[in-house]
Design an enzyme around this catalytic site. Structure first.
Site, mmCIF file in Angstrom:
data_model
loop_
_atom_site.group_PDB
_atom_site.id
_atom_site.type_symbol
_atom_site.label_atom_id
_atom_site.label_comp_id
_atom_site.label_asym_id
_atom_site.label_seq_id
_atom_site.Cartn_x
_atom_site.Cartn_y
_atom_site.Cartn_z
ATOM 1 N N GLN B 113 0.814 0.686 27.223
ATOM 2 C CA GLN B 113 1.180 -0.342 26.239
ATOM 3 C C GLN B 113 0.235 -1.536 26.236
ATOM 4 O O GLN B 113 0.636 -2.666 25.986
ATOM 5 C CB GLN B 113 2.633 -0.789 26.443
ATOM 6 C CG GLN B 113 3.602 0.366 26.177
ATOM 7 C CD GLN B 113 5.026 -0.062 26.005
ATOM 8 O OE1 GLN B 113 5.462 -1.035 26.616
ATOM 9 N NE2 GLN B 113 5.780 0.671 25.203
ATOM 10 N N MET B 468 7.230 -1.247 -9.950
ATOM 11 C CA MET B 468 5.927 -1.855 -10.199
ATOM 12 C C MET B 468 4.828 -0.788 -10.252
ATOM 13 O O MET B 468 3.880 -0.902 -11.027
ATOM 14 C CB MET B 468 5.623 -2.889 -9.111
ATOM 15 C CG MET B 468 4.341 -3.649 -9.330
ATOM 16 S SD MET B 468 4.301 -4.518 -10.895
ATOM 17 C CE MET B 468 4.854 -6.132 -10.395
#
Ligand SMILES: Cc1ncc(C[n+]2csc(CCOP(=O)(O)OP(=O)(O)O)c2C)c(N)n1
Ligand SMILES: [Mg+2]
Lengths: 165, 545
Positions: B113, B468
Site C-alpha cells: 500500500q 448529456m
C-alpha cells in the site's frame, strides 16, 4: 522565441518536479536547466532555457511563481544580463595536432583539462555562440563525447534576484 | 514541554484550527490516528468510499468558507481521493487532505500500500508535502490551513508515514507556519483601479461578469452596488451562479454555452466587460477569438496567473474582489458625473423557452424553484445540472449555496457534497438535484447519510440516460446514440430502503411538489425518483444568432 528564466527557490526535495511539471503541462520542452546553491543559505537558483510562445511562457512563469517554495522568478536577455554556458568536449588527440588544438582552444577562451589515452578533455565557459564555434572547429578532430550545461545568467548592475538586495 | 505522539499532535493542531468534523476512512497507515480519536472533540464521519470523503470536505468548505478536512489511508485510500481533490482544485475550494503513508524505512520500496500520492497530486493541489518527522506536523498543518484558505483557496495535501504518527516528540503549539515565499496580493493596485474607474466612466454599455471568486471573497454586495452605480447588467458564470441574489432584476443569468440569450445579447452589445473572479473558462467563453473582440476587458482576480491566461485584458487588477470593488466604488462615487449616468436597466425577462410539459427536468426544477425556503442546492453533472443552473432561480438561494462541480464536471460529486454541506449547516435543508448516472457514482454514501443521520432531499432526474451524452450525440454525432442509455434495471427507492432510508417514485408532474415537501419534512435522507419522460436538450448559445 528562446527565453532564459531564473528561479530562486527554497532548497527542498521535489522542487524540480514541481517546476518542471508546470512547463511540461503547457507543452514546453525545457532546453536546458541548471540548478545550484546561492549566497542565501537554504536557497537554490534554477536557470531554465525554454523556447515557445511568449504569452504562454509568461503564464507558466506566473504559475511557477505561485509554488510555495518559489521566491522569485526573473527573465534574462542579452541586454540586461551576462549569459554563460559551460561545456566539456572530449576529442581524439595526438602529439601531431597538439599545437593546433591548444591554439584553437585558447583562441576561444577554453582550456585543455586533461590529456589521456590519445584523448583530450577541453572545457569552455563562454557565450553560447562561441561554444558553438569551438564545437564546429573541433568537429574534424573527432568528438568522442561532449556535454553542455545550458545557460546560466546574472543581471548586470545592481539588480539581483535576492529579494533582500 | 510534554512529549506527545505524532497522532496526538495532529489531532491537537486540528482541534486548535477549529476543526470539528473529519470525513474519513481508516486503514493500516492511519490507525494510529484512529486509535487516539476518541480523546478529541472531533466528529468523524465514516464514509463508504474515500472519493466521497474529499467531496464532503469540499461541500463543507464551499458553503461555510471554512477548511474541510478529509483523511484516508495510504495506497488505494489515497488514490481514491484523487478525483475529489481535483474537483476541489478546479473550483478553488479550501480543503486539507491527510493521507497515511508507509513507514519511513519502507519509502520507495513499493511496500504494501505504498503509492507516491505527493507526486500524483502535485498538479491538483495548491500545495502538498511529506511530513518526515513528528516535529514537522505542527508547522506543516498550520501552513496547510493558511494556504488552503488564503489567496485563491484550494486543496492542500499532507502525507504522513505511519511511524511519524507514532513517533514521540515535544509538542509546541506556538511553532508558526512557514510561508516565506507566499504572499497573496489582497489590495489592488491603486493606479489600475483608477484606470478601471476611468474606463467605466467613459463606457456606454458596461456589463459585469461574476465568477466563483465573488463568492469566495464575499463581494456580493459590492458587485450589486457597482452594477447599480453604473446601471450595468450583471451575469454570472456557472461557478458564480449563487453570487448574485435572484432578486436583483438586472441580473441576466448565466453566460456561456448553455447560458441565457439575454446574457449573450448583453455581452454582444457591451463596450466594456468587467469580470470579477471569473477565469474565462472555455465553456463560459465559447470562442476565445469572438469573445476577445466583444469589448474592452477589465479583469479582477486574486490569482495573478489567471490574468490573461486565455483572454487579452486591457486593465488587469490583481487582488481580493471585495477589497478592490470597495475602493473602485468609492472612487466612482467621488465623481459627480456618475449620477448623470443613470440609465434604464435591462430587466431579466421571463425567458422565452419552451420546455416539455409533464415529467421534464426543467418543469421539475421550476416547481422546486417556486417553493419557499433558503435551501442549499447541489447538483451532479449532466443535463440536469445545466437545467438547474438555468432555472433554479428561487429568491431564497443564498450566496454560495448552489453547489456544482464546474471545473472538473465530476459525476458523483452531488450526494457527498450535499452531505458535507449539511454537516456545515445542520439547520438548513439541502436539496440535491442529480441524474440517474451521476447518483450511481457515489450512491453508497446513502449508507453514510443513514448511519450518521445527515438528511438530504435527493431528486433524481431519472431519464434512463446519460442525458448529456445523448445530447452531445444528438448534436455532434447525427443522433447516433451509443452507450448512453440505461435499462430500467435499478429501483432507486428500493436501494434507499436497503440502506435504511426511504423515498418515493414519481411519475406524474402533479405529484412532484408533494414528494419534495415530504422530503423536506423528513428527518432522514429521502430519495425522490422522478421518472422523466422527456429527452429535451438544453439550448446552446452562440455568437451568430
Ligand atoms: C466521472 C465522470 N465520468 C464521465 C463524465 C462524462 N459525462 C458528463 S455528463 C454525463 C451524463 C450524466 O448522466 P446523468 O447523471 O444521468 O445526468 P443527465 O445528463 O442524464 O441529466 C457523462 C457521462 C463525467 N462528467 N464525469
Ligand atoms: Mg440521466
Amino acid at each position: 522565441m528562446q527565453k532564459i528564466i531564473s528561479i530562486l527557490v527554497e532548497d527542498r526535495p521535489g522542487v524540480l518536479m514541481r517546476i518542471a511539471g508546470l512547463f511540461f503541462r503547457r507543452g514546453f520542452n525545457i532546453e536546458a536547466l541548471s540548478v545550484g546553491s546561492t549566497e542565501i543559505p537554504g536557497k537554490s537558483r534554477f536557470t531554465i532555457t525554454v523556447d515557445g510562445d511568449e504569452a504562454v511562457l509568461e503564464q507558466v512563469r506566473k504559475q511557477v511563481q505561485k509554488l510555495l517554495y518559489v521566491h522569485r522568478t526573473a527573465e534574462h536577455d542579452h541586454k540586461n544580463s551576462q549569459l554563460r554556458e559551460y561545456a566539456l568536449i572530449k576529442v581524439k588527440f595526438s602529439n601531431k595536432i597538439k599545437t593546433e588544438v591548444f591554439h584553437l582552444v585558447e583562441f576561444f577562451g577554453g582550456k585543455v583539462l586533461d590529456i589521456y589515452d590519445e584523448t583530450a578533455i577541453i572545457e569552455i565557459a563562454e557565450e553560447e555562440s562561441r561554444i558553438d564555434m569551438l564545437f564546429e572547429r573541433l568537429e574534424p578532430y573527432g568528438i568522442i563525447e561532449s556535454l553542455r550545461t545550458g545557460k546560466v545568467s546574472m543581471f548586470r548592475g545592481t539588480r539581483s534576484i535576492n529579494p533582500q538586495k | 514541554m510534554a512529549k506527545m505522539m505524532g497522532a496526538d499532535i495532529l489531532l491537537k493542531v486540528l482541534t486548535n484550527q477549529g476543526v470539528s468534523t473529519i470525513f474519513g476512512y481508516p486503514g493500516g497507515a492511519t490507525l494510529p490516528i484512529y486509535d487516539r480519536l476518541e480523546d478529541y472533540n472531533i466528529r468523524h464521519i465514516l464514509v463508504r468510499h474515500e472519493q466521497a470523503a474529499a467531496h464532503m470536505a469540499d461541500g463543507y468548505a464551499r458553503v461555510s468558507g471554512e477548511v474541510g478536512v478529509c483523511l484516508a489511508t495510504s495506497g488505494p485510500g489515497a488514490t481514491n481521493l484523487v478525483t475529489g481533490i481535483a474537483t476541489a482544485y478546479l473550483d478553488s475550494s479550501p480543503i486539507v487532505v491527510i493521507t497515511g503513508q508507509v513507514e519511513r524505512r519502507f519509502l520507495g520500496t513499493d511496500a504494501f500500500q505504498e503509492v507516491d500520492i505527493v507526486g500524483i497530486t502535485i498538479p491538483i493541489t495548491k500545495h502538498n508535502q511529506h511530513i518526515m518527522s513528528a516535529a514537522d506536523i505542527t508547522p506543516a498543518l498550520k501552513t496547510a490551513f493558511l494556504l488552503a484558505k488564503s489567496g485563491r483557496p484550494g486543496p492542500v495535501l499532507l502525507d504522513i508515514p505511519k511511524d511519524v504518527l507514532t513517533e514521540e516528540t515535544e509538542y509546541d503549539p506556538d511553532i508558526e507556519a512557514t510561508l516565506e515565499g507566499y504572499n497573496p496580493i489582497i489590495a489592488g493596485h491603486g493606479g489600475q483601479i483608477k484606470k478601471a474607474a476611468n474606463l467605466l466612466m467613459s463606457a456606454k454599455s458596461p456589463v459585469i461578469v461574476v465568477g466563483g471568486g465573488v463568492i469566495r471573497s464575499g463581494a456580493t454586495d459590492e458587485v450589486v452596488e457597482l452594477s447599480e452605480l453604473l446601471s450595468a447588467p450583471v451575469m454570472t458564470t456557472l461557478m458564480g451562479k449563487s453570487a448574485i441574489p435572484q432578486s436583483v432584476e438586472h441580473y441576466l443569468g448565466m453566460i456561456g454555452m448553455h447560458g441565457t440569450k439575454q446574457a449573450m445579447d448583453a455581452l454582444k452589445s457591451a463596450d466594456v466587460i468587467f469580470a470579477v473572479g471569473a477565469r474565462f473558462g472555455d465553456r463560459a467563453v465559447l470562442s476565445y477569438d469572438k469573445f476577445s473582440n466583444l469589448a474592452k476587458f477589465v479583469q479582477i482576480d486574486i490569482d495573478p496567473a489567471e490574468i490573461e491566461k486565455t483572454i487579452k485584458v486591457d486593465i488587469p487588477i490583481v487582488g481580493d474582489a471585495k477589497n478592490i470593488l470597495t475602493k473602485l466604488i468609492e472612487r466612482l462615487k467621488g465623481d459627480d458625473s456618475i449620477k448623470e449616468r443613470k440609465r434604464e436597466l435591462v430587466k431579466r425577462g421571463i425567458e422565452l423557452y419552451e420546455f416539455d410539459e409533464g415529467m421534464s427536468i426543467p418543469s421539475i426544477i421550476e416547481i422546486l424553484s417556486g417553493m419557499e425556503g433558503d435551501y442549499i442546492v447541489a447538483t451532479d453533472v449532466g443535463r440536469h445540472q445545466i437545467w438547474a443552473a438555468r432555472y433554479y432561480n428561487s429568491a431564497g438561494l443564498g450566496t454560495g449555496m448552489f453547489l456544482t462541480s464546474g471545473g472538473l464536471g465530476t459525476m458523483g460529486f452531488g450526494l457527498p457534497a450535499s452531505i458535507g454541506a449539511k454537516v456545515a449547516y445542520p439547520d438548513k435543508k439541502v436539496v440535491l438535484i442529480t441524474g440517474d448516472g451521476s447518483f450511481m457514482m457515489n450512491i453508497q454514501e446513502l449508507a453514510t447519510s443513514s448511519q450518521h443521520n445527515i438528511p438530504v432531499v435527493v431528486i433524481i432526474m431519472n431519464d434512463h440516460h446519460l442525458g448529456m451524452i445523448r445530447q452531445l450525440q444528438d448534436t455532434f454525432y447525427d443522433g447516433k446514440y451509443i452507450e448512453c442509455t440505461f435499462p430500467d434495471n435499478v429501483d432507486f427507492v428500493e436501494v434507499a430502503r436497503g440502506m435504511g432510508l426511504d423515498g418515493v417514485k414519481v411519475t406524474d408532474i402533479n405529484d412532484v411538489k408533494g414528494a419534495i415537501e415530504k422530503g423536506l419534512e423528513s428527518d432522514s435522507t429521502f430519495v425522490i425518483d422522478c421518472i422523466i419522460d422527456s429527452q429535451q436538450n438544453i439550448p446552446y448559445q452562440s455568437y451568430d444568432k
